[in-house]
Design a protein around this motif. Sequence first.
Motif, short mmCIF file in Angstrom:
data_model
loop_
_atom_site.label_atom_id
_atom_site.label_comp_id
_atom_site.label_asym_id
_atom_site.label_seq_id
_atom_site.Cartn_x
_atom_site.Cartn_y
_atom_site.Cartn_z
N ALA A 21 58.39 -38.20 23.78
CA ALA A 21 58.73 -37.63 22.47
C ALA A 21 60.19 -37.90 22.11
N LEU A 22 61.04 -38.08 23.12
CA LEU A 22 62.46 -38.36 22.85
C LEU A 22 62.71 -39.83 22.52
N ALA A 23 61.81 -40.72 22.88
CA ALA A 23 62.02 -42.15 22.64
C ALA A 23 62.22 -42.46 21.16
N ILE A 28 65.76 -43.68 16.37
CA ILE A 28 66.31 -43.24 15.08
C ILE A 28 67.83 -43.20 15.16
N GLY A 29 68.36 -42.70 16.25
CA GLY A 29 69.81 -42.61 16.41
C GLY A 29 70.48 -43.96 16.43
N VAL A 30 69.81 -44.95 17.00
CA VAL A 30 70.40 -46.29 17.10
C VAL A 30 70.25 -47.06 15.80
N LEU A 31 69.09 -46.97 15.17
CA LEU A 31 68.79 -47.82 14.02
C LEU A 31 69.07 -47.20 12.66
N ALA A 32 69.19 -45.89 12.60
CA ALA A 32 69.32 -45.25 11.28
C ALA A 32 70.48 -44.26 11.29
N ASP A 33 70.85 -43.86 10.12
CA ASP A 33 71.88 -42.84 9.96
C ASP A 33 71.19 -41.48 10.00
N ARG A 34 71.41 -40.74 11.06
CA ARG A 34 70.73 -39.45 11.23
C ARG A 34 71.21 -38.39 10.25
N SER A 36 71.19 -38.62 7.05
CA SER A 36 70.38 -38.55 5.85
C SER A 36 69.32 -37.47 6.02
N GLY A 37 68.93 -36.86 4.93
CA GLY A 37 68.03 -35.71 4.98
C GLY A 37 66.73 -35.94 5.70
N GLY A 38 66.04 -37.02 5.36
CA GLY A 38 64.75 -37.29 5.99
C GLY A 38 64.84 -37.55 7.48
N TRP A 39 65.78 -38.41 7.87
CA TRP A 39 65.94 -38.74 9.29
C TRP A 39 66.43 -37.54 10.08
N SER A 40 67.27 -36.74 9.49
CA SER A 40 67.76 -35.54 10.16
C SER A 40 66.61 -34.58 10.45
N GLY A 41 65.76 -34.37 9.48
CA GLY A 41 64.60 -33.49 9.68
C GLY A 41 63.65 -34.01 10.74
N ILE A 42 63.40 -35.31 10.72
CA ILE A 42 62.53 -35.92 11.73
C ILE A 42 63.16 -35.80 13.11
N SER A 43 64.46 -36.01 13.20
CA SER A 43 65.16 -35.92 14.48
C SER A 43 65.07 -34.51 15.06
N TRP A 44 65.29 -33.50 14.22
CA TRP A 44 65.21 -32.12 14.71
C TRP A 44 63.78 -31.77 15.11
N ALA A 45 62.79 -32.26 14.37
CA ALA A 45 61.39 -32.00 14.71
C ALA A 45 61.03 -32.63 16.06
N LEU A 46 61.46 -33.86 16.29
CA LEU A 46 61.19 -34.52 17.56
C LEU A 46 61.90 -33.83 18.72
N LEU A 47 63.12 -33.38 18.50
CA LEU A 47 63.85 -32.67 19.54
C LEU A 47 63.16 -31.35 19.87
N THR A 48 62.71 -30.64 18.86
CA THR A 48 61.98 -29.38 19.07
C THR A 48 60.70 -29.63 19.85
N LEU A 49 59.96 -30.68 19.48
CA LEU A 49 58.75 -31.04 20.20
C LEU A 49 59.06 -31.34 21.67
N TRP A 84 71.78 -34.73 25.84
CA TRP A 84 72.47 -35.79 25.11
C TRP A 84 72.04 -35.82 23.65
N GLN A 85 70.74 -35.73 23.40
CA GLN A 85 70.24 -35.77 22.03
C GLN A 85 70.63 -34.51 21.26
N LEU A 86 70.62 -33.37 21.91
CA LEU A 86 71.02 -32.13 21.24
C LEU A 86 72.50 -32.20 20.83
N ILE A 87 73.33 -32.68 21.74
CA ILE A 87 74.76 -32.83 21.41
C ILE A 87 74.95 -33.82 20.28
N ALA A 88 74.21 -34.94 20.32
CA ALA A 88 74.33 -35.95 19.25
C ALA A 88 73.92 -35.36 17.90
N LEU A 89 72.85 -34.58 17.88
CA LEU A 89 72.41 -33.99 16.61
C LEU A 89 73.39 -32.93 16.13
#
Length: 93
Positions: A21-23, A28-34, A36-49, A84-89
Amino acid sequence: MSDTASARAAARVTWALPLLALAPLAVIGVLADRTSGGWSGISWALLTLSFLLAAFEWTAVLRHGTRRSARWGMCILVHAVLAWQLIALLMRA
């Protein structure tokens, strides 16, 4: 509980699901700007999962235990990537 059932339960404790689930989150962190609203929401949802899946794996560990060092290595890897992902977000929030 029989030995076969406990061995099967212990085999489930691989920590693979939270890592899988973290992959996408790492991609997203490497290829996109987290930021932005959509990517940020997806990132938080994946981290929660991932956190929920890790909690599920911990319940299995507490019930059945694990004896293999490879499984503990995967556990440490999952928790390191989660941190690492939590700190990055949080840094981008």
